[in-house]
Scaffold this motif. Structure first.
Motif, short mmCIF file in Angstrom:
data_model
loop_
_atom_site.label_atom_id
_atom_site.label_comp_id
_atom_site.label_asym_id
_atom_site.label_seq_id
_atom_site.Cartn_x
_atom_site.Cartn_y
_atom_site.Cartn_z
N ARG A 100 -3.31 22.31 -50.19
CA ARG A 100 -2.40 21.56 -51.06
C ARG A 100 -2.74 20.07 -51.05
N SER A 101 -3.01 19.54 -49.86
CA SER A 101 -3.35 18.12 -49.77
C SER A 101 -4.65 17.82 -50.50
N LEU A 102 -5.65 18.65 -50.30
CA LEU A 102 -6.96 18.39 -50.90
C LEU A 102 -6.95 18.63 -52.41
N ASP A 103 -6.11 19.56 -52.87
CA ASP A 103 -5.97 19.74 -54.31
C ASP A 103 -5.37 18.49 -54.95
N CYS A 104 -4.52 17.79 -54.21
CA CYS A 104 -4.00 16.51 -54.70
C CYS A 104 -5.12 15.49 -54.83
N ALA A 151 -8.92 23.93 -40.61
CA ALA A 151 -8.86 25.08 -41.50
C ALA A 151 -10.13 25.24 -42.33
N SER A 152 -10.51 26.47 -42.56
CA SER A 152 -11.68 26.75 -43.39
C SER A 152 -11.45 26.31 -44.82
N ALA A 153 -10.18 26.14 -45.22
CA ALA A 153 -9.87 25.70 -46.58
C ALA A 153 -10.47 24.33 -46.88
N ILE A 154 -10.70 23.52 -45.84
CA ILE A 154 -11.30 22.20 -46.04
C ILE A 154 -12.72 22.36 -46.57
N THR A 210 -0.37 14.01 -50.63
CA THR A 210 0.66 14.73 -51.38
C THR A 210 1.74 13.79 -51.91
N ASP A 211 1.73 12.53 -51.49
CA ASP A 211 2.75 11.58 -51.91
C ASP A 211 2.37 11.01 -53.28
N GLU A 212 3.27 11.14 -54.25
CA GLU A 212 2.97 10.71 -55.62
C GLU A 212 2.73 9.21 -55.71
#
Length: 645
Positions: free
Chosen positions: A454-458, A491-494, A413-415
């Motif tokens: 959010r992290s993986l979308d990055c 998380a299942s989101a992974i 998430t860090d730009e």
């Protein structure tokens, strides 16, 4: 005539009226008055003046002083010019003296026309929705000076102008016509509006020039098509962007038109004077693209979307496309990192054999390998061991890129971290990004679906920007059950995020973990899922395709004889007969039985068969062990050279 002194002016000047004429947004009923500061870009009311003493101070830029300092700084004049003008406003002189009632020549430092009636050249009257008078912008011009503008309000009872618009409602210029029009051309000044009127077009502007647009004006342009004609200078372009941003949410459309061949600081009036026509202006407006802010989402209809030819480009056919993800999950100690190293080496070579003879590679791929768990010495030792076992892999080392410090962690998430990865992928022409393990590249609660997504979308954004596919290594829970699509930890989101998932499972024989690993293709978003397959992790850290050890029956021992015979021949043969002879010598079986045993070994993936050029007696070719799957007869000398090294 007696000399006019500064004290005389201060004793007579109405400070409230003075600041009100200079600052239309001045407010405050007592001694304290405030307004946006005229000495910097102030979007608040940080300028304060005292109606009793005349002193001012800005709380942001720290400008301060009395009315003389204000007037000198505001208009770029010296003290004598300020004294003359303020004396006139205080009723002590005619504005043309030098402090003692005598005429004086203007100094070069005073580059703006004096705002006195003798210099006025135009009145631009502002009216409300009902065509009722509100206030006037007065234009002052003086030879050799820059134009000056003031906002005054006409008192119909006294039949004269008040040099202040305090308490007067501000509206866009030409408002009655704006409310009747569908398309409005927004410009910077009232003169330009009148130039457009001569074309039969409806124009408008805000009072007080560039940078003074108010949100209160937006509603008048709701549902209308707005074309912004910028002045050709930085303030003009900044003003155009400011107005476009303000009107974008309410207008039917917003366009910003750059007029061609404008001189520096030129405007639409200059463009018309040099030959610009109504038809040319309308053509420019039609051709201009609709303006949108950088954050606006571009959309397309499904019908238009289907007209676009989009080709899924595989990196590893059947397993991973460009800009997609492969999640490799497995328990600790099973060899996930070793597996990804083997994969990176195979990808670096390319070829139809691809990964384990199952997933072809369209071309050699360059991998950016970022990991956090293994030291530089440990990583080097692993690679050396694999190359010694499979010397044909040595050229692939050129296609594996690593951070110089070998170990690396960061926050997806860090730009800054994102920027570093994208930059490395672009500079080193990377096709594939490996992150090992996932937990080293996020600081989230791994069981929180929203945070992990959010992290993986990055990471997805990184892949899109760098045009790479990614392989992410992830752990599984100790009690993982194979009862769903996602068997990884957390998380299942992974699992939902991953386009493809390979699950590594240890194979146990007689209650003991063997060196064989079962791989399940749990998820394949754009491919047909492969059937479960098995890899043997050897002591040399190579991982080669093998059969299911639990299903090895009566053919198991003969197959081992074939493998042993091929190993005795160096792991590869350029003629099939060489292997047949070695197996016949070891078993004493006839030629037909030997050939059947060899074919069973091929079917069980214990060895690989390759086809060479056609010969007079059929097709040429040979056999090799799985880790020599890139072997061809004409590369035998090269392989031997790497093996010797």
């Amino acid at each position: 005539m007696a000399r006019i002194e500064k004290k005389d002016v201060l004793d007579r000047l109405d400070f409230r009226a003075f600041y009100g004429s200079e600052l239309p947004e001045l407010r405050g009923q007592g001694d304290e008055m405030n307004a946006p500061c005229p000495f910097h870009d102030d979007h608040g009311h940080h300028f304060y003046a005292n109606a009793k003493t005349g002193f001012f101070k800005c709380q942001r830029c720290n400008a301060e002083g009395d009315v003389f300092r204000f007037f000198q700084d505001r208009h770029g004049v010296d003290f004598k010019d300020a004294l003359n003008e303020l004396a006139t406003r205080a009723g002590l002189g005619n504005g043309n003296g030098n402090g003692n009632g005598q005429k004086r020549q203007q100094k070069n430092g005073d580059d703006h026309a004096r705002p006195i009636l003798a210099n006025k050249t135009a009145f631009y009257h502002y009216k409300d929705e009902q065509d009722q008078y509100l206030f006037t912008t007065v234009r002052f011009e003086e030879p050799g000076k820059k134009k000056t503008f003031r906002q005054w309000c006409y008192d119909f009872e006294r039949k004269e102008y008040d040099q202040t618009i305090k308490g007067v409602r501000l509206v866009p210029y030409n408002l009655p016509d704006v409310l009747q029009a569908n398309e409005i051309f927004l410009v910077e000044g009232e003169k330009d509006v009148e130039s457009l009127r001569a074309f039969g077009l409806v124009g408008s502007c805000n009072p007080m020039g560039a940078g003074k647009w108010k949100d209160d004006y937006n509603g008048h342009f709701a549902g209308r098509h707005v074309v912004i004609l910028e002045d050709n200078d930085d303030p003009g372009r900044e003003h155009g962007a400011m107005v476009a941003k303000a009107l974008y949410p309410v207008a039917a459309s917003v366009k910003v038109v750059d007029l061609p061949d404008l001189p520096e600081k030129g405007d639409i009036s200059d463009w018309i004077i040099t030959g610009g026509t109504k038809d040319a202006l309308l053509a420019l407006a039609d051709q201009a693209a609709a303006w949108k802010p950088s954050w606006a989402m571009d959309c397309v209809s499904a019908a238009d979307f289907m007209k676009v030819e989009i080709v899924l480009t595989p990196l590893v056919d059947g397993l991973l496309n460009e800009r997609e993800s492969l999640l490799i999950c497995g328990p600790s100690g099973l060899g996930k990192s070793v597996l990804t190293l083997n994969m990176a080496l195979a990808c670096g070579l390319g070829g139809d054999a691809g990964l384990w003879g199952m997933f072809p590679l369209v071309r050699p791929l360059r991998t950016l390998f970022i990991q956090s768990e293994n030291s530089a010495a440990g990583t080097q030792a692993r690679l050396r061991k694999i190359i010694q076992a499979m010397p044909e892999m040595a050229p692939a080392l050129e296609n594996i890129i690593m951070p110089q410090n070998i170990r690396m962690t960061g926050e997806l998430t860090d730009e800054d971290f994102q920027r570093r990865i994208v930059d490395a992928c672009r500079r080193f022409f990377v096709d594939l990004l490996v992150l090992d393990p996932l937990i080293s590249f996020h600081g989230q609660d791994e069981n929180d679906n929203a945070s992990m997504r959010r992290s993986l979308d990055c990471l997805t954004a990184i892949c899109d920007q760098a045009n790479v596919g990614t392989i992410v290594v992830h752990h599984v829970d100790k009690q993982t059950a194979d009862n769903g699509v996602f068997s990884g930890r957390g998380a299942s989101a992974i699992g939902d995020w991953a386009a493809n998932i390979l699950l590594m499972k240890p194979v146990e024989i007689d209650g003991e973990r063997s060196n064989v690993i079962e791989l399940l293709h749990q998820k394949a978003r754009n491919f047909e899922a492969a059937k479960p397959f098995f890899l043997e992790r050897r002591a040399d850290l190579s991982m080669v395709r093998t059969d299911n050890p639990k299903k090895r029956g009566k053919d198991a021992e003969p197959i081992q004889v074939v493998v042993a015979a091929l190993e005795g021949l160096g792991g590869k043969v350029g003629r099939k007969k060489d292997l047949y002879d070695a197996v016949a010598e070891a078993t004493g079986k006839p030629d037909t039985s030997v050939r059947r045993i060899v074919q069973v070994a091929v079917a069980q993936c214990a060895i690989h068969e390759w086809v060479g050029e056609k010969r007079s007696r059929g097709m040429g070719g040979g056999y090799c062990l799985p880790h020599f799957r890139h072997f061809r007869q004409n590369s035998l000398a090269e392989i031997e050279r790497y093996k010797d090294e």
